[in-house]
Design an enzyme around this catalytic site. Structure first.
Site, short mmCIF file in Angstrom:
data_model
loop_
_atom_site.label_atom_id
_atom_site.label_comp_id
_atom_site.label_asym_id
_atom_site.label_seq_id
_atom_site.Cartn_x
_atom_site.Cartn_y
_atom_site.Cartn_z
N GLY A 277 93.40 -16.07 33.95
CA GLY A 277 93.04 -17.47 34.07
C GLY A 277 93.96 -18.46 34.31
CB SER B 206 86.73 -26.57 28.31
OG SER B 206 87.56 -26.56 26.97
CB CYS C 236 92.46 -26.43 32.51
SG CYS C 236 92.86 -25.13 31.36
N GLY D 144 89.67 -18.57 28.86
CA GLY D 144 89.04 -19.65 29.48
C GLY D 144 87.95 -19.65 29.92
NE ARG E 81 97.43 -31.59 20.62
CZ ARG E 81 98.30 -32.13 19.79
NH1 ARG E 81 98.28 -33.20 19.81
NH2 ARG E 81 99.15 -31.34 19.12
NE ARG F 151 99.23 -23.55 28.61
CZ ARG F 151 98.44 -22.42 28.89
NH1 ARG F 151 98.97 -21.26 28.43
NH2 ARG F 151 97.59 -22.40 29.74
P1 XMP Z 1 88.48 -22.99 26.93
O1 XMP Z 1 87.69 -23.28 28.31
O2 XMP Z 1 88.18 -21.78 26.16
O3 XMP Z 1 89.80 -22.66 27.66
O4 XMP Z 1 88.48 -24.10 26.27
C1 XMP Z 1 91.23 -22.28 26.92
C2 XMP Z 1 92.19 -21.83 27.58
O5 XMP Z 1 92.70 -22.84 28.31
C3 XMP Z 1 94.13 -22.76 28.68
N1 XMP Z 1 94.78 -24.23 28.22
C4 XMP Z 1 95.17 -25.03 29.21
N2 XMP Z 1 95.09 -24.97 30.78
N3 XMP Z 1 96.02 -27.15 30.75
C5 XMP Z 1 95.51 -25.80 31.47
O6 XMP Z 1 95.38 -25.94 32.66
C6 XMP Z 1 96.10 -27.19 29.38
O7 XMP Z 1 96.49 -28.03 28.78
C7 XMP Z 1 95.88 -26.00 28.76
N4 XMP Z 1 95.64 -25.83 27.14
C8 XMP Z 1 95.08 -24.73 27.37
C9 XMP Z 1 94.58 -21.80 27.81
O8 XMP Z 1 94.44 -20.62 28.61
C10 XMP Z 1 93.35 -21.59 26.70
O9 XMP Z 1 93.43 -20.25 26.17
#
Ligand code: XMP
Length: 492
Positions: free
Chosen positions: A304, A309, A311, A345, A392, A407
């Site tokens: 992913g 959500s 990102c 994600g 967040r 990261r």
């Molecule tokens: P969901 O859609 O389940 O996604 O809320 C969770 C996943 O998003 C990723 N993640 C990020 N990706 N910026 C990003 O582009 C961020 O700040 C960020 N924080 C988390 C991560 O893979 C997570 O499992």
């Protein structure tokens, strides 16, 4: 009728879960005959395909214990010191009864009362966290007349003389019997002289109302299996040592673009230094990225980029892929090497989970779906009358201020760029309740497709027996609730 996955995903489009739809197949078994047991990585088996994201508003001790109790797993985030992360892992493993206390707070003796007084009790431990030594507790009902005043907790706490201590591995029945016998409102669970949890009467009642738990995800040490995230810096080698000592069962290299020399070197280092430990690499979204990490020796792949959500990676960096396409493409190569795929994600309903799993993933990793639950870190707040919890991105400026910028391999950059946002999600109740219902819905989806297990779904897809189509914008509108003046969204 419809297209095979091979054909549908070879036309130059990047599809999200909502873009595609499966055509129903043939049912010859009941829903309960569907098994969703799976693998997180080569050597870690799960009975449900659910993984909690390594994010500091999702996966700490209570989430990790609850996910393991459900038969899934959580990956503890690394946006803290290595000793704090190791302590979260140890704490999760000690929460045999996976109750996240709903109306108590833990604090350190130096905290002031008003800052922690939401809830029924404040339990004062040496470190302010768990596990730690219990010093005393404050019943907030005793402090009504202190409202608004800045007083030290230490000056107002009761001692532990009348506190009932029980061993950490007592089950619900035993705890209930003690609460009844001692006419106590709570018991303190203890392991090696430290408090590992406090269980209050109302939480016991709450847990009894949830679907029955199975055996859960237990490792060879007889304790909950817990995953942990690390980065690819030199200092992460020391972090890993702490985590392994604390009992971490699997490690995830947490990066938004995993196809890097840093990650490949780290995978090789871990496989050499800890041959028993499964290492999950990522994130990747293409076949060639995946091939590099498979060659380096990963035991699992996290898929992913920009689908989460919170990102903003696709907007900020112009890089990523629609999640349905990414999961299908990476799974097609990973399957040839026996490497399980985590679809990470973009999951916001059970239908997305069905799509991710049937398209080739072995598990789904979820952030927003689990944030806002009783087990997620942080306290509830109220906004416009709604109970909410903070959620967040680990690439948000706020999270990066605590160190999570590695990261994004941004640790050498002087100017920090956000790739995520800070937000909030609605209170969802306990994962111990809503995950079993979600799993039941996923099983119904599998039944409609004539797939009684993940391997059977993957085979039906690979052979072209399962057919798909792309939904037009109007078809997507039609596929959701429409044309009503109002309705209540309630699934169980
Ligand atoms: P969901 O859609 O389940 O996604 O809320 C969770 C996943 O998003 C990723 N993640 C990020 N990706 N910026 C990003 O582009 C961020 O700040 C960020 N924080 C988390 C991560 O893979 C997570 O499992």
């Amino acid at each position: 009728d419809g297209f095979s996955a091979l054909k549908l995903f070879s036309q130059g489009y990047s599809y999200t879960y909502d873009d595609v739809i499966f055509l129903p197949h043939y049912i010859d078994f009941p829903t309960d005959a569907v098994s969703l047991s799976t693998r997180l990585s080569r050597n870690v088996s799960l009975s449900i395909p659910c993984v909690a994201s390594p994010m500091d508003t999702v996966s700490e001790a209570h989430m990790a214990a609850a996910m393991a109790a459900l038969g899934g797993i959580a990956i503890v985030h690394s946006n803290c010191t290595s000793s704090q992360q190791a302590s979260i892992v140890r704490s999760a493993k000690s929460l045999r009864l996976p109750i996240a206390p709903s109306s108590i707070v833990f604090a350190s003796p130096d905290d002031s009362l008003p800052s922690v007084s939401h809830g029924k009790y404040v339990f004062v431990t040496e470190s302010g966290e768990l596990p730690s030594k219990l010093l005393g507790y404050v019943a907030t009902s005793d402090c009504e007349n202190l409202k608004g005043k800045e007083v030290k907790i230490f000056d107002y706490m009761r001692d532990c003389k009348s506190v009932e201590y029980v061993p950490w591995n007592y089950d619900l029945g035993k705890i209930e019997a003690i609460l009844e016998e001692k006419k106590s409102d709570f018991v303190v669970l203890e392991r090696d002289g430290e408090v590992v949890n406090v269980v209050i009467k109302e939480d016991v009642e709450r847990l009894k109302g949830y679907p029955k738990l199975g055996a859960g995800t237990v490792g060879s040490d007889g304790e909950w299996m817990v995953g942990a995230a690390i980065g690819t810096r030199e200092s992460d080698k020391e972090r890993l040592e702490h985590l392994v000592k604390a009992g971490a069962n699997v490690v995830v290299l947490d990066s938004s673009q995993g196809n890097s020399i840093y990650q490949i070197e780290m995978i090789k280092y871990i496989k050499k230094s800890y041959p028993q430990l499964d290492v999950i690499g990522g994130n990747v979204v293409t076949i060639s990225q995946a091939q590099n990490l498979i060659q380096a020796g990963v035991d699992g792949l996290r898929v992913g980029m920009g689908s989460g959500s919170i990102c903003t990676t696709q907007e900020v960096c112009a890089v990523g892929r629609g999640q349905a396409t990414a999961v299908y493409k990476v799974s097609s190569i990973a399957a040839q090497h026996g490497v399980p795929v985590i679809a990470d994600g973009g999951i916001s309903n059970s239908g997305h989970i069905v799509k991710a799993l049937v398209l080739g993933a072995s598990t789904v990793m979820m952030g927003s779906f689990l944030a806002g639950s009783t087990e997620a870190p942080g306290a509830y707040e109220y906004k416009n009358g709604q109970r909410i919890k903070k959620y967040r991105g680990m690439g948000s400026l706020e999270a990066m201020a605590k160190g999570s910028d590695q990261r994004y391999l941004g640790d050498t950059a002087k100017l920090k760029i956000a790739q995520g946002v800070v937000g909030a999600v609605a209170d969802k109740g306990s994962v111990l309740k809503f995950i079993p219902y979600t799993i039941q819905a996923v099983k119904q989806g599998f039944q409609d497709l004539g797939a009684s297990s993940l391997p059977s779904a993957h085979e039906l897809l690979r052979s072209g027996t399962l057919r798909l189509e792309v939904r037009t914008g109007a078809a997507q509108v039609e596929g959701g609730v429409h044309g009503l003046v109002s309705y209540e969204k309630k699934s169980f």
